[in-house]
Design a protein around this motif. Structure first.
Motif, PDB file in Angstrom:
ATOM      1  N   GLY A 177       0.787  -1.225   0.000  1.00  0.00           N
ATOM      2  CA  GLY A 177       0.000   0.000   0.000  1.00  0.00           C
ATOM      3  C   GLY A 177       0.818   1.273   0.000  1.00  0.00           C
ATOM      4  N   ARG A 178       0.484   2.184   0.895  1.00  0.00           N
ATOM      5  CA  ARG A 178       1.114   3.500   0.933  1.00  0.00           C
ATOM      6  C   ARG A 178       2.608   3.405   1.231  1.00  0.00           C
ATOM      7  N   ASP A 179       3.042   2.322   1.855  1.00  0.00           N
ATOM      8  CA  ASP A 179       4.481   2.156   2.132  1.00  0.00           C
ATOM      9  C   ASP A 179       5.302   2.064   0.845  1.00  0.00           C
ATOM     10  N   VAL A 180       4.686   1.600  -0.233  1.00  0.00           N
ATOM     11  CA  VAL A 180       5.394   1.557  -1.525  1.00  0.00           C
ATOM     12  C   VAL A 180       5.705   2.983  -1.981  1.00  0.00           C
ATOM     13  N   ASP A 227      -5.023   5.135   4.576  1.00  0.00           N
ATOM     14  CA  ASP A 227      -3.779   4.857   5.325  1.00  0.00           C
ATOM     15  C   ASP A 227      -2.863   6.080   5.429  1.00  0.00           C
ATOM     16  N   GLN A 228      -3.434   7.259   5.295  1.00  0.00           N
ATOM     17  CA  GLN A 228      -2.625   8.479   5.327  1.00  0.00           C
ATOM     18  C   GLN A 228      -1.891   8.645   6.658  1.00  0.00           C
ATOM     19  N   ASP A 229      -2.549   8.247   7.747  1.00  0.00           N
ATOM     20  CA  ASP A 229      -1.963   8.420   9.073  1.00  0.00           C
ATOM     21  C   ASP A 229      -1.336   7.148   9.624  1.00  0.00           C
ATOM     22  N   LYS A 230      -1.322   6.103   8.837  1.00  0.00           N
ATOM     23  CA  LYS A 230      -0.731   4.838   9.278  1.00  0.00           C
ATOM     24  C   LYS A 230       0.793   4.945   9.199  1.00  0.00           C
ATOM     25  N   PRO A 231       1.520   4.569  10.273  1.00  0.00           N
ATOM     26  CA  PRO A 231       2.988   4.696  10.249  1.00  0.00           C
ATOM     27  C   PRO A 231       3.629   3.710   9.269  1.00  0.00           C
TER      28      PRO A 231
END
Length: 278
Positions: A177-180, A227-231
């Motif tokens: 997800g956003r981690d990419v 997932d904007q605020d997910k670390p």
């Protein structure tokens, strides 16, 4: 709209609006790329690059599960049993295509929705724009089959933050997800439900410049909230990654992990040794 396909339709090469669109069309096989697909994509990419009516190139995968899970290892393996030259040609032409993507004079946009691994990374990461979604899964798992992280992995992985690339290369760790996006592998993040709308808006652009394309992508990216605020999944481990994976040899990295002795370090040792077992 013009359209070119092979008999099996494994890859669709279409001119839509202002763009050339490449669709990897093997959803049952997670869009794993075959030799025949590579041999079709390369010449079409070069044609679009020279075509004054083509302003950008989009590459995407069919279905919801994968952009491209990698090269078709079974095809390469079977070919190698009967004709070693065929498997050598596969890798030579695959890497030539990766280089063509890197040097492409037209904006190249990879929609890396779903699984993006190995050869799929080679078809995307060298392009100017890479758009991830919450369903993206990135990994370079080559060490698990006794190979090195190829398709340009030796270039782009060491250029990630700290020693993250070395960690990803040796462990095959999966980013999701956003981690990419957070690692810089993707340049933008878009909610998957907006992906088809983004593509339509890209195709509707009139004689767009690189800046026009970047602005549109940035608009969608800014509006994405999932997932904007997910670390970052590795946030708590980056100090250890930077420390343990900073050595110049694999042997010293292994020794660093042993000396560290934390549960995280020991888990990476299990993964690395598992990768090198016959």
């Amino acid at each position: 709209m013009s359209r070119h396909t092979d008999a099996a339709g494994d890859v669709l090469l279409e001119k839509k609006g202002c763009a050339g669109v490449i669709t990897l069309n093997r959803p049952k096989f997670l869009n794993a790329v075959t030799f025949n697909m590579i041999r079709q994509i390369y010449p079409q990419l070069k044609k679009w690059e020279q075509d004054p009516e083509t302003f950008l190139i989009i590459i995407k995968g069919a279905g919801e599960k994968a952009f491209c899970a990698g090269g078709d290892i079974r095809e390469v393996s079977e070919a190698g049993k009967t004709n070693q030259k065929t498997s050598q040609d596969f890798f030579r032409e695959e890497y030539t295509l990766n280089n063509a993507i890197d040097s492409c004079k037209k904006p190249y946009i990879a929609l890396i929705h779903g699984i993006t691994m190995g050869g799929g990374v080679g078809l995307s990461v060298h392009g100017q724009f890479r758009v991830a979604t919450e369903k993206s899964v990135f990994a370079m798992p080559e060490t698990a089959i006794g190979l090195f992280p190829d398709v340009g992995g030796g270039y782009f992985l060491p250029r990630l933050q700290g020693k993250l690339g070395y960690f990803l290369a040796l462990t095959g760790f999966r980013l999701k997800g956003r981690d990419v996006y957070r690692t810089g592998i993707a340049t933008h993040f878009v909610d998957s439900e907006k992906l088809s709308m983004l593509e339509e808006d890209l195709l509707a652009l009139k004689s767009p410049s690189k800046e026009n394309i970047a602005a549109l992508l940035e608009t969608y990216h800014t509006e994405s909230k999932i997932d904007q605020d997910k670390p970052f999944v590795l946030e708590d481990h980056m100090d250890k990654i930077n420390s343990c994976f900073s050595a110049n040899t694999v042997e010293q990295i292994i020794e660093n992990l042993r000396q560290d002795g934390s549960s995280f370090a020991l888990e990476q040792l299990k993964v690395i040794f598992g990768s090198f077992l016959p």
